[in-house]
Structures are given as structure tokens and as C-alpha cells.
Motif scaffolding. Structure first.
Motif, PDB file in Angstrom:
ATOM      1  N   PRO A  72       0.807  -1.227   0.000  1.00 29.24           N
ATOM      2  CA  PRO A  72       0.000   0.000   0.000  1.00 29.24           C
ATOM      3  C   PRO A  72       0.839   1.276   0.000  1.00 29.24           C
ATOM      4  CG  PRO A  72      -0.893  -1.575   1.553  1.00 29.24           C
ATOM      5  CD  PRO A  72       0.431  -2.104   1.114  1.00 29.24           C
ATOM      6  N   ARG A  76       0.626   3.979  -2.905  1.00 30.78           N
ATOM      7  CA  ARG A  76       0.146   5.323  -2.596  1.00 30.78           C
ATOM      8  C   ARG A  76       1.107   6.384  -3.134  1.00 30.78           C
ATOM      9  NH1 ARG A  76       0.495   5.168   2.534  1.00 30.78           N
ATOM     10  NH2 ARG A  76      -1.409   3.905   2.757  1.00 30.78           N
ATOM     11  N   GLU A 110      -9.303   4.434   1.978  1.00 32.30           N
ATOM     12  CA  GLU A 110      -8.553   3.181   2.118  1.00 32.30           C
ATOM     13  C   GLU A 110      -9.280   2.248   3.075  1.00 32.30           C
ATOM     14  OE1 GLU A 110      -4.004   4.791   1.164  1.00 32.30           O
ATOM     15  OE2 GLU A 110      -4.490   3.981   3.148  1.00 32.30           O
TER      16      GLU A 110
END
Length: 343
Positions: A72, A76, A110
């Protein structure tokens, strides 16, 4: 008097023809100019949408999104880089195949399940471009400078993330702020030499107003576009004066999705025909002058005829022209020697 009337009629007929020809020229010229503005607007919108969809499709091919399990933080960072490079993206997210957001710009949404959003299922299948829609999940999360707040609208682009062996791992989705279209409209009208600047609208493929004056958004635009290949027409919109409307569809980019939007440019007919007023004034003055000249000519001609009659009738016949003419006619019908009627 007959000469004066003829001169007046000729002047009026000539003025009407000139005014009609000049009116048609002004309307045609304005229609083509409006079509030019609409074409610039349509091309700007179409190129922007195509570029955004293309960027999302390229982003979905980055190796960082193919990791199993996904990272992640790395995902991101890549998403943030794209948003900074293209500020019109309000939000970009990476979801798994189950629809749950793995990474997103600003960390927004998220962990949230977005599988019910209209872009998710088409995004799993291929490159997708979604039409304008109101913000549902992000309106209250995004600041106004990023397209959030009350009345926020977005355009969606989505593309599938695939593993090296072709399995679908998730979706990359981007929300573009609809305020971008407002900025494009201001730019196009700002450089328009015609003043006042034309009113620009953007219509969906079904004719619904996506961008336009307050109160029109979400409603169909009447009347319908011109047919037979014409790009503009004279028409009246509800509660508005007669106008000239130009319709131009965006040219689609081969191999990229398109929404089929139509740009419409409008100018009020009275504004377009304003140059006719001084011309009509001068033509009116010319018609009056021609009528006056005809009257003078008629008077001069009548004077010459009167002089000729006086010469025929003699110096003593001017007292009663009718009586003298009757005498001459009687003499013409009688024999001058016998006084009898001629046979």
C-alpha cells in the motif's frame, strides 16, 4: 406623383433586398464563428478526457501494483505522483479485485468497499471512462481546491491491473473534478473576439446539459441540433430571445474511450444583427431622398407639359384648359368649310 411613387417603391424594394442580403451574411458569419468556438471547446474536452484515461491505463501497468501481496505504501506514493503531475485528478485509488481500496491519494477511502461504484465493474473488464456524476463518497472528504464540497461533480476513469500471467488483480480509478470543464469554458470565452462572448454549453450524448447556465444542468436542451450536416441554426430557447446556436461533437480519438459530448455555442440574434441598424437608417434616408428627387422630376415634367399646352392653346387659352380642349376636339370632328361633321 406617379414618378415619385415609383421612385419610392424602387427605393424600398432595393433597401429590402440589401437588408435581407446583409442580414443573411451577418447570421451566416456569426453561425460559423460560433461553430468555431464550439469546436475548440469540444476538442479541448475530448483531448483532456482521452489523456486522463490514457494516464490511468498506463498507471495500471506499473509493476508496483502487480505485487502479491500488494504494498500500500509504494502504491500510494505512485498515485500521489500522478495526482501532483495532473492536478485535475481529485482522487486516485487502487482497489483489489474484491472492490476494497488498498491505496489512495491522501489515504482517502482506504479500506472502504467501493465495489458498488459504477466505475468498478467496467474497470475490471478494460479501460473505462464514466460520464459526469455527483460526488457520493468524496464530496465531504476532499477540500474545495481539489474538487470537493457542496455540488461537487466528477468524471471517472478506470483500468484493470493484471498480473504477468493475465489475472485481474484490481482496478486503478481516478476521479477528475468537473470544475476543469468550467475552467476550459472560461478560457475559450475569454479569448473570443466577439463581444459579448458566446454562451457555451456541454451536452451529454443524450442531449442533457452537463455544463451551462445556472438551472439548466441535468435538463435536456431544446431545440434539437440542426440536421443535414449543418453546424448551426437560428432558434429560440425557453424564456430567452431568438438566438443562433452552433453544435459541434468532439472528434473521438481512435483506441481511446469517448463520452460523445457535444459543445454548444449561443449568441443572441439581436446582438448579431446590431450592425444592421445604421445600414437601415442610411437606406431609409436614401429612399426618402430618392422619393424627393422623383417628386422634383415629376414637378419639372409637369411644368414642361403645361408650357407645351399653353403654346398649343394660345396665350388666351390658359384661362380654361378644359373648355379650350373641347373646342379643339369639336374643330377636329367638323369640316372647316361647311361646319358639318366629318364622316
Amino acid at each position: 406623383m406617379a414618378v415619385a411613387a415609383i421612385c419610392a417603391l424602387v427605393g424600398m424594394a432595393g433597401s429590402a433586398l440589401l437588408l435581407s442580403a446583409e442580414r443573411q451574411r451577418l447570421v451566416s458569419e456569426a453561425g460559423e464563428q460560433l461553430a468555431g468556438y464550439a469546436q475548440v471547446m469540444a476538442q479541448r474536452l475530448e483531448s483532456g478526457l482521452s489523456s486522463w484515461a490514457h494516464d490511468v491505463g498506463l498507471l495500471a501497468r506499473f509493476e508496483a501494483f502487480e505485487r502479491e501481496p500488494p504494498d500500500p505504501r509504494l502504491a500510494r506514493r505512485l498515485l500521489e505522483d500522478l495526482r501532483l503531475r495532473s492536478p485535475t485528478f481529485s482522487w486516485i485509488g487502487f482497489t483489489g479485485a474484491d472492490g476494497r481500496v488498498i491505496a489512495a491519494t491522501g489515504g482517502l477511502l482506504e479500506g472502504v468497499d467501493v465495489s458498488a461504484r459504477p466505475w468498478f465493474r467496467p474497470g475490471l473488464a478494460g479501460l473505462f471512462l464514466g460520464d459526469v456524476h455527483p460526488a457520493v463518497l468524496l464530496a465531504k472528504l476532499l477540500p474545495p481546491e481539489q474538487g470537493g464540497g457542496e455540488g461537487a461533480y466528477f468524471v471517472d476513469a478506470a483500468a484493470p491491473v493484471r498480473s504477468p500471467d493475465g489475472r485481474v488483480l484490481g482496478v486503478i480509478a481516478g476521479h477528475m473534478s468537473w470544475r476543469w470543464a468550467e475552467d476550459v469554458r472560461r478560457e475559450v470565452t475569454g479569448v473570443a473576439p466577439r463581444q459579448p462572448a458566446p454562451e457555451l454549453r456541454v451536452l451529454a450524448a443524450d442531449g442533457t446539459v452537463l455544463l451551462g447556465p445556472e438551472g439548466e444542468q441535468g435538463r435536456p436542451l431544446q431545440p434539437e441540433p440542426p440536421r443535414n450536416g449543418a453546424r448551426w441554426r437560428e432558434a429560440s430557447l425557453p424564456a430567452q430571445p431568438p438566438s443562433i446556436l452552433a453544435y459541434v461533437s468532439a472528434t473521438e480519438t481512435p483506441g481511446r474511450p469517448s463520452l460523445g459530448w457535444v459543445a454548444v455555442a449561443q449568441a443572441h440574434r439581436a446582438t448579431v444583427l446590431a450592425p444592421l441598424r445604421p445600414l437601415a437608417l442610411w437606406l431609409g434616408i436614401g429612399t426618402l431622398a430618392l422619393s424627393a428627387l422623383g417628386g422634383l422630376l415629376a414637378g419639372w415634367k409637369a411644368g414642361r407639359v403645361g408650357s407645351a399646352l399653353r403654346r398649343v392653346l394660345g396665350s388666351d387659352g390658359g384661362g380654361d384648359v378644359v373648355v379650350r380642349l373641347e373646342q379643339l376636339r369639336d374643330q377636329a370632328w367638323r369640316d372647316p368649310l361647311t361646319g358639318l361633321l366629318n364622316r
